[in-house]
Design an enzyme around this catalytic site. Structure first.
Site, PDB file in Angstrom:
ATOM      1  N   ASP A   1       3.176   2.963  24.959  1.00  0.00           N
ATOM      2  CA  ASP A   1       1.954   2.522  25.621  1.00  0.00           C
ATOM      3  C   ASP A   1       0.877   3.601  25.519  1.00  0.00           C
ATOM      4  O   ASP A   1       1.178   4.797  25.553  1.00  0.00           O
ATOM      5  CB  ASP A   1       2.264   2.236  27.094  1.00  0.00           C
ATOM      6  CG  ASP A   1       1.181   1.407  27.756  1.00  0.00           C
ATOM      7  OD1 ASP A   1       0.322   0.850  27.035  1.00  0.00           O
ATOM      8  OD2 ASP A   1       1.183   1.326  28.994  1.00  0.00           O
TER       9      ASP A   1
ATOM     10  N   HIS B   1      -3.721   2.432  17.254  1.00  0.00           N
ATOM     11  CA  HIS B   1      -2.482   1.855  16.739  1.00  0.00           C
ATOM     12  C   HIS B   1      -2.007   2.601  15.494  1.00  0.00           C
ATOM     13  O   HIS B   1      -0.795   2.791  15.297  1.00  0.00           O
ATOM     14  CB  HIS B   1      -2.684   0.375  16.432  1.00  0.00           C
ATOM     15  CG  HIS B   1      -2.932  -0.471  17.651  1.00  0.00           C
ATOM     16  ND1 HIS B   1      -2.148  -0.397  18.776  1.00  0.00           N
ATOM     17  CD2 HIS B   1      -3.897  -1.402  17.920  1.00  0.00           C
ATOM     18  CE1 HIS B   1      -2.598  -1.264  19.687  1.00  0.00           C
ATOM     19  NE2 HIS B   1      -3.657  -1.870  19.188  1.00  0.00           N
TER      20      HIS B   1
ATOM     21  N   LEU C   1      21.448   6.952  12.564  1.00  0.00           N
ATOM     22  CA  LEU C   1      20.633   6.394  13.639  1.00  0.00           C
ATOM     23  C   LEU C   1      20.416   4.917  13.393  1.00  0.00           C
ATOM     24  O   LEU C   1      20.200   4.495  12.246  1.00  0.00           O
ATOM     25  CB  LEU C   1      19.273   7.108  13.701  1.00  0.00           C
ATOM     26  CG  LEU C   1      18.218   6.511  14.634  1.00  0.00           C
ATOM     27  CD1 LEU C   1      18.572   6.798  16.087  1.00  0.00           C
ATOM     28  CD2 LEU C   1      16.825   7.070  14.316  1.00  0.00           C
TER      29      LEU C   1
ATOM     30  N   GLU D   1      18.495   5.447  32.954  1.00  0.00           N
ATOM     31  CA  GLU D   1      17.609   6.395  33.623  1.00  0.00           C
ATOM     32  C   GLU D   1      16.185   6.072  33.168  1.00  0.00           C
ATOM     33  O   GLU D   1      15.915   5.975  31.968  1.00  0.00           O
ATOM     34  CB  GLU D   1      17.969   7.835  33.237  1.00  0.00           C
ATOM     35  CG  GLU D   1      19.350   8.266  33.685  1.00  0.00           C
ATOM     36  CD  GLU D   1      19.463   8.309  35.206  1.00  0.00           C
ATOM     37  OE1 GLU D   1      18.512   8.789  35.860  1.00  0.00           O
ATOM     38  OE2 GLU D   1      20.486   7.847  35.737  1.00  0.00           O
TER      39      GLU D   1
END
Length: 248
Positions: free
Chosen positions: A28, A45, A139, A215
């Site tokens: 954000d 962006h 990943l 969390e």
């Protein structure tokens, strides 16, 4: 400074503190970053796309197994047509230009969300990128596209209902595992750490089921300014927290 170096500087490399398996980020602040510089929103962006590149690389260095990024929500279609077009253009560019780096970094791509609304060429690029990165083991990069957690849960509930109606599943057999198996994230570990940038403090319909025991971390950094050091700091703070999962 790499993410691994940043952790080492803070004394956390090899210090026994837990590295989250699954980190999810609500990216954000692109618009506010651009506005503060008197630039059009698309500039924010574009810088946000650079932050994605930095963060993916850093996540692999730290040892995070899964990184899920909220790239385009099911509510983002409400934005001006020009901005949606710009975002889709950036997505096309990412899927074409970044796959080679994902492969080099041992990352595999996975996409969650309702992809039916995306243009056919975007869906084709997604399929190609997933296929090209399928062998990555370092990943898993998950892009949430046209994703909303409530929609995901509705789709999972419909799938269960259809199976029950067909007689292949009895209602008494529906449990947490059965629901999770029908979510977009089936097979992925639950979210350990959920980060939202830009100072906003809400989940915005993102991974509501998967983040049940995550969390939560809300940081003031605008997404285009997020980097390896910021991710390392979040992981360090995560490692200092005590996770009880409802127990003592």
């Amino acid at each position: 400074m790499t993410a691994a170096t940043a952790l080492s500087v803070r004394g956390d490399g090899g210090g026994g503190r837990a590295v989250p398996r699954h980190v999810a980020i609500i990216m954000d602040g692109n618009g506010r970053w651009a506005k503060a510089r008197f630039l059009p929103r698309i500039a924010g962006h574009r810088q946000g796309a650079e932050a994605v590149r930095r963060t993916v690389r850093a996540a692999g260095e730290i040892g995070i197994e899964v990184l899920t990024l909220y790239a385009f929500s099911s509510e983002n279609w409400r934005r001006p047509v020009e901005e949606v077009s710009d975002l889709m253009g950036l997505l096309r560019h990412f899927l074409k230009a970044e796959v080679a780096e994902l492969v080099a970094n041992g990352a595999r791509l996975r996409v969650i969300g309702d992809l039916a609304r995306l243009d056919a060429d975007v869906r084709a690029l997604i399929d190609e990128a997933i296929a090209r990165t399928a062998s990555g083991t370092r990943l898993t990069l998950v892009l949430a596209l046209n994703y909303g957690a409530q929609d995901e849960l509705v789709r999972a509930a419909r799938a269960l209902a259809e199976e029950a109606r067909a007689g292949t599943l009895v209602p008494e057999a529906i449990d947490v595992e059965e629901i999770e198996a029908r979510l977009d994230t089936a097979g992925l570990p639950p979210v350990d750490l959920l980060i939202r940038t830009s100072g906003e403090v809400r989940l915005s319909n993102f991974l509501l089921w998967q983040a049940a025991y995550a969390e939560l971390m809300f940081v003031d950094t605008l997404w285009p300014d997020f980097d390896a050091a910021a991710l390392a700091e979040a992981v360090t703070r995560f490692g200092a927290r005590e996770r009880r999962f409802g127990g003592l």
